[in-house]
Design a protein around this motif. Structure first.
Motif, PDB file in Angstrom:
ATOM      1  N   ALA A 309       5.163  -6.917   0.328  1.00 31.42           N
ATOM      2  CA  ALA A 309       4.600  -6.022   0.209  1.00 31.42           C
ATOM      3  C   ALA A 309       4.022  -5.601  -2.006  1.00 31.42           C
ATOM      4  N   VAL A 310       3.665  -6.365  -1.979  1.00 31.15           N
ATOM      5  CA  VAL A 310       3.767  -6.866  -3.623  1.00 31.15           C
ATOM      6  C   VAL A 310       2.219  -6.139  -4.425  1.00 31.15           C
ATOM      7  N   GLY A 311       1.572  -5.084  -5.061  1.00 30.18           N
ATOM      8  CA  GLY A 311       0.487  -5.455  -5.774  1.00 30.18           C
ATOM      9  C   GLY A 311       0.795  -5.058  -7.059  1.00 30.18           C
ATOM     10  N   LEU A 312      -0.149  -5.412  -8.133  1.00 29.82           N
ATOM     11  CA  LEU A 312       0.227  -5.573  -9.501  1.00 29.82           C
ATOM     12  C   LEU A 312      -0.126  -4.311 -10.011  1.00 29.82           C
ATOM     13  N   GLY A 313       0.187  -3.515 -10.760  1.00 26.95           N
ATOM     14  CA  GLY A 313      -0.522  -2.173 -10.950  1.00 26.95           C
ATOM     15  C   GLY A 313      -0.306  -2.153 -13.298  1.00 26.95           C
ATOM     16  N   SER A 314      -1.882  -1.921 -13.261  1.00 28.07           N
ATOM     17  CA  SER A 314      -1.920  -1.709 -15.192  1.00 28.07           C
ATOM     18  C   SER A 314      -0.702  -1.020 -15.767  1.00 28.07           C
ATOM     19  N   ASP A 315      -0.063   0.297 -15.297  1.00 29.34           N
ATOM     20  CA  ASP A 315       0.766   1.267 -14.972  1.00 29.34           C
ATOM     21  C   ASP A 315       0.363   1.895 -16.752  1.00 29.34           C
ATOM     22  N   VAL A 316      -0.804   1.627 -17.004  1.00 29.33           N
ATOM     23  CA  VAL A 316      -1.838   2.548 -18.391  1.00 29.33           C
ATOM     24  C   VAL A 316      -1.087   3.911 -18.503  1.00 29.33           C
ATOM     25  N   ALA A 317      -0.584   4.288 -18.923  1.00 27.64           N
ATOM     26  CA  ALA A 317      -0.757   3.975 -20.579  1.00 27.64           C
ATOM     27  C   ALA A 317       0.740   3.362 -20.752  1.00 27.64           C
ATOM     28  N   ALA A 318       1.568   3.041 -19.827  1.00 24.61           N
ATOM     29  CA  ALA A 318       2.959   2.669 -20.367  1.00 24.61           C
ATOM     30  C   ALA A 318       2.544   0.770 -20.607  1.00 24.61           C
ATOM     31  N   GLY A 319       1.311   1.078 -20.295  1.00 22.74           N
ATOM     32  CA  GLY A 319       0.904  -0.929 -19.682  1.00 22.74           C
ATOM     33  C   GLY A 319       0.003  -0.552 -20.929  1.00 22.74           C
ATOM     34  N   ARG A 320      -0.506  -1.691 -21.292  1.00 23.08           N
ATOM     35  CA  ARG A 320      -1.517  -1.678 -22.813  1.00 23.08           C
ATOM     36  C   ARG A 320      -2.424  -2.031 -22.591  1.00 23.08           C
ATOM     37  N   SER A 321      -3.676  -2.061 -20.921  1.00 19.26           N
ATOM     38  CA  SER A 321      -4.571  -2.806 -20.554  1.00 19.26           C
ATOM     39  C   SER A 321      -5.200  -2.328 -19.336  1.00 19.26           C
ATOM     40  N   PHE A 322      -6.446  -2.044 -19.487  1.00 20.02           N
ATOM     41  CA  PHE A 322      -6.325  -1.875 -18.246  1.00 20.02           C
ATOM     42  C   PHE A 322      -7.472  -2.687 -17.344  1.00 20.02           C
ATOM     43  N   ASP A 323      -6.722  -4.064 -17.396  1.00 27.38           N
ATOM     44  CA  ASP A 323      -7.481  -5.232 -16.975  1.00 27.38           C
ATOM     45  C   ASP A 323      -6.272  -5.755 -16.695  1.00 27.38           C
ATOM     46  N   MET A 324      -6.642  -6.181 -14.709  1.00 24.98           N
ATOM     47  CA  MET A 324      -5.693  -6.609 -13.864  1.00 24.98           C
ATOM     48  C   MET A 324      -5.335  -8.067 -14.575  1.00 24.98           C
ATOM     49  N   ARG A 325      -5.672  -8.721 -15.216  1.00 26.07           N
ATOM     50  CA  ARG A 325      -6.086 -10.225 -15.779  1.00 26.07           C
ATOM     51  C   ARG A 325      -5.035 -10.653 -16.806  1.00 26.07           C
ATOM     52  N   ARG A 326      -4.946  -8.802 -17.551  1.00 26.89           N
ATOM     53  CA  ARG A 326      -3.862  -8.581 -17.784  1.00 26.89           C
ATOM     54  C   ARG A 326      -2.200  -8.758 -18.182  1.00 26.89           C
ATOM     55  N   ALA A 327      -2.342  -7.845 -16.747  1.00 27.90           N
ATOM     56  CA  ALA A 327      -0.890  -7.722 -16.483  1.00 27.90           C
ATOM     57  C   ALA A 327      -0.750  -8.900 -14.934  1.00 27.90           C
ATOM     58  N   LEU A 328      -1.756  -9.649 -14.592  1.00 27.80           N
ATOM     59  CA  LEU A 328      -1.018 -11.168 -13.966  1.00 27.80           C
ATOM     60  C   LEU A 328      -0.951 -11.627 -15.058  1.00 27.80           C
ATOM     61  N   SER A 329      -1.327 -12.094 -16.011  1.00 28.96           N
ATOM     62  CA  SER A 329      -0.291 -12.539 -17.233  1.00 28.96           C
ATOM     63  C   SER A 329       0.733 -12.486 -17.267  1.00 28.96           C
ATOM     64  N   HIS A 330       0.787 -10.586 -17.372  1.00 28.37           N
ATOM     65  CA  HIS A 330       2.426 -10.565 -17.732  1.00 28.37           C
ATOM     66  C   HIS A 330       3.203 -11.066 -16.483  1.00 28.37           C
ATOM     67  N   ALA A 331       2.379 -10.874 -15.346  1.00 31.83           N
ATOM     68  CA  ALA A 331       3.264 -11.121 -13.640  1.00 31.83           C
ATOM     69  C   ALA A 331       4.133 -12.512 -14.308  1.00 31.83           C
ATOM     70  N   TYR A 332       3.053 -12.889 -14.583  1.00 34.19           N
ATOM     71  CA  TYR A 332       3.386 -14.847 -14.421  1.00 34.19           C
ATOM     72  C   TYR A 332       4.820 -15.306 -15.787  1.00 34.19           C
ATOM     73  N   ASP A 333       5.076 -14.252 -17.058  1.00 30.61           N
ATOM     74  CA  ASP A 333       5.989 -14.696 -17.878  1.00 30.61           C
ATOM     75  C   ASP A 333       7.244 -13.523 -16.709  1.00 30.61           C
ATOM     76  N   ALA A 334       6.788 -12.707 -16.471  1.00 33.15           N
ATOM     77  CA  ALA A 334       7.906 -11.961 -16.043  1.00 33.15           C
ATOM     78  C   ALA A 334       8.818 -13.244 -14.982  1.00 33.15           C
ATOM     79  N   ALA A 335       8.357 -13.341 -14.077  1.00 37.33           N
ATOM     80  CA  ALA A 335       8.516 -14.609 -13.140  1.00 37.33           C
ATOM     81  C   ALA A 335       9.103 -15.621 -13.438  1.00 37.33           C
ATOM     82  N   LEU A 336       9.032 -16.345 -14.975  1.00 40.42           N
ATOM     83  CA  LEU A 336      10.041 -16.425 -15.273  1.00 40.42           C
ATOM     84  C   LEU A 336      10.817 -16.511 -15.784  1.00 40.42           C
ATOM     85  N   ALA A 337      10.650 -15.875 -16.980  1.00 42.09           N
ATOM     86  CA  ALA A 337      11.933 -15.954 -17.146  1.00 42.09           C
ATOM     87  C   ALA A 337      12.728 -14.995 -16.250  1.00 42.09           C
ATOM     88  N   THR A 338      13.017 -14.176 -14.995  1.00 45.98           N
ATOM     89  CA  THR A 338      13.019 -14.016 -14.046  1.00 45.98           C
ATOM     90  C   THR A 338      13.924 -15.383 -13.281  1.00 45.98           C
TER      91      THR A 338
END
Ligand code: GUN
Ligand code: ZN
Length: 421
Positions: A309-338
């Motif tokens: 089971a995987v959820g997404l975390g903003s991890d504010v303040a190591a994450g730069r935004s409270f917006d989960m759609r931002r987290a989701l965009s970064h997850a897209y980039d990380a998935a591609l890169a891996t």
């Protein structure tokens, strides 16, 4: 509770329990007087009788976002680029968290924190508090007033931090028991306590073992960090030499099980991934944080192929935004890169139903289906985002053109955008 039923007429996009998405172009979400979803279906004038209908035909309804990992006492240091991890904790995080010994400061920031979550469309959080019992009570109370849902944990730490943040074992145990008694299940069951040892480097073996005992006795979720940075892992094994690897430290304490959520999980070996899966633990994937601190990239493909089971975390303040759609965009980039690309539908699911599953809340949140609580977000839908593809674009990557207009939890409006949009 009012007995009035409310209908919300809008496009609807939601993950399905069986996988995939449901999209309704002209839909009606019906919420009963107790804040539960009664029905989600295509709008027909004859089904809209006997209720107050909100006409939101230029909007899209999606489930409230689930932030599976966020630090409330870091709200005011968002954007501090003083990484990598261990240096950033010492330079930025610990001095800020020490300020939460002040009740008035804790209250002020708790209000900001709740507003930031609700404004981003986040309805459920798994939040770390500071290591202060009073600040933790204040966070519970402020989340209750703000109408949000989720978990709060008193951050347990007794070493490698400023003295004022270190809580000795006996005191930590007393505070967790007191919080369990006074706050677990508060706000009509919307808020729960999670046992929250910060990470193995902040804890002695005895504290980790006590955390596991408390979680088991009080039947609480456990949240902690694992394998975020290679140097953190090295220092962890030096401090806990009885373990063969990072996960082994938590296993030795009895902290790894189906009610455990591990943040990051970047530098796990094959064996550690297998053991996370075998024990049924969940992962909070925090890709923005991982990029910002230069920690590395979590391999979503490893979790996916093991059914973790995987959820997404903003991890504010190591994450730069409270917006989960931002987290989701970064997850897209990380998935591609891996080398394990993830599509918009999969990531939308992680940010909603996936997070709810990881947090054991999928019976009440994470999707828009009859019987769940009415936790939903109203997104502005520009004309160019018509149809299912358009809806998925704005629910994921095109957040800038689709601001959150309203956020609801259990049918209650908890945030509304000021300006007419
Ligand atoms: N590891 C231990 N504490 C923290 C924290 O506050 N943030 C992150 N990103 N990692 C941690
Ligand atoms: Zn964290």
């Amino acid at each position: 509770m009012s007995s009035v039923r409310h209908g919300y007429r809008a496009a609807v996009l939601t993950p399905r329990d069986a996988g995939g998405l449901t999209y309704i172009e002209d839909g009606l979400l019906v919420v009963d007087g107790a804040g539960k979803i009664e029905r989600v279906e295509a709008f027909r004038p004859e089904v809209a009788g006997g209720m107050f209908v909100h006409d939101l035909q230029r909007a899209l309804l999606v489930p409230g976002f689930v932030d599976a990992h966020v630090h409330y006492p870091q709200t005011r240091v968002i954007g501090s680029a003083s990484g990598p991890l261990l240096e950033w904790l010492q330079a930025t995080v610990f001095p800020e968290e020490a300020r939460f010994s002040s009740e008035s400061y804790a209250r002020e920031v708790a209000v900001d924190f709740c507003r930031a979550c609700a404004a981003a469309g986040t309805t459920t959080v798994a939040a770390y508090s500071s290591s202060h019992e009073r600040a933790t009570e204040i966070l519970f109370d402020t989340l209750e007033e703000a109408g949000l849902r989720g978990y709060v944990g008193l951050t347990l730490m007794e070493r490698a931090c400023p003295r004022e943040l270190a809580v000795p074992l006996a005191e930590a145990e007393r505070a967790v028991r007191a919080l369990a008694k006074s706050r677990h299940g508060s706000a009509g069951g919307r808020l729960r306590l999670a046992v929250t040892p910060r990470f193995a480097l902040s804890c002695t073996r005895e504290l980790l073992e006590a955390a596991a005992r408390l979680a088991s006795e009080l039947e609480l979720l456990v949240q902690t960090h694992v394998a975020e940075h290679p140097r953190e892992a090295e220092e962890t094994l030096a401090l806990h030499p009885y373990a063969a690897d990072y996960l082994g430290v938590y296993e030795a304490a009895g902290l790894v099980g189906p009610r455990t959520i591990f943040a990051h999980a970047i530098h796990l070996s094959e064996s550690e991934w297998d053991r996370v899966a075998a024990r049924g633990a969940a992962i909070a994937h925090c890709p923005d944080s991982n990029a910002f601190l230069g920690s590395g990239r979590m391999r979503l493909g490893e979790a996916r192929r093991r059914g973790i089971a995987v959820g997404l975390g903003s991890d504010v303040a190591a994450g730069r935004s409270f917006d989960m759609r931002r987290a989701l965009s970064h997850a897209y980039d990380a998935a591609l890169a891996t080398g394990a690309p993830a599509g918009a539908a999969e990531l939308f699911e992680l940010a909603t139903l996936g997070g709810a599953r990881a947090l054991h809340l999928a019976d009440v949140a994470g999707a828009l289906t009859a019987g769940r609580d009415a936790d939903f977000v109203v997104l502005h839908r520009p004309a160019h985002a018509a149809g299912e593809d358009g809806a998925l674009r704005i629910a994921t990557f095109a957040a800038d053109v689709a601001p959150v207009l309203r956020t609801y939890v259990r049918g209650r409006l908890v945030w509304q955008r000021d300006a007419a949009f």
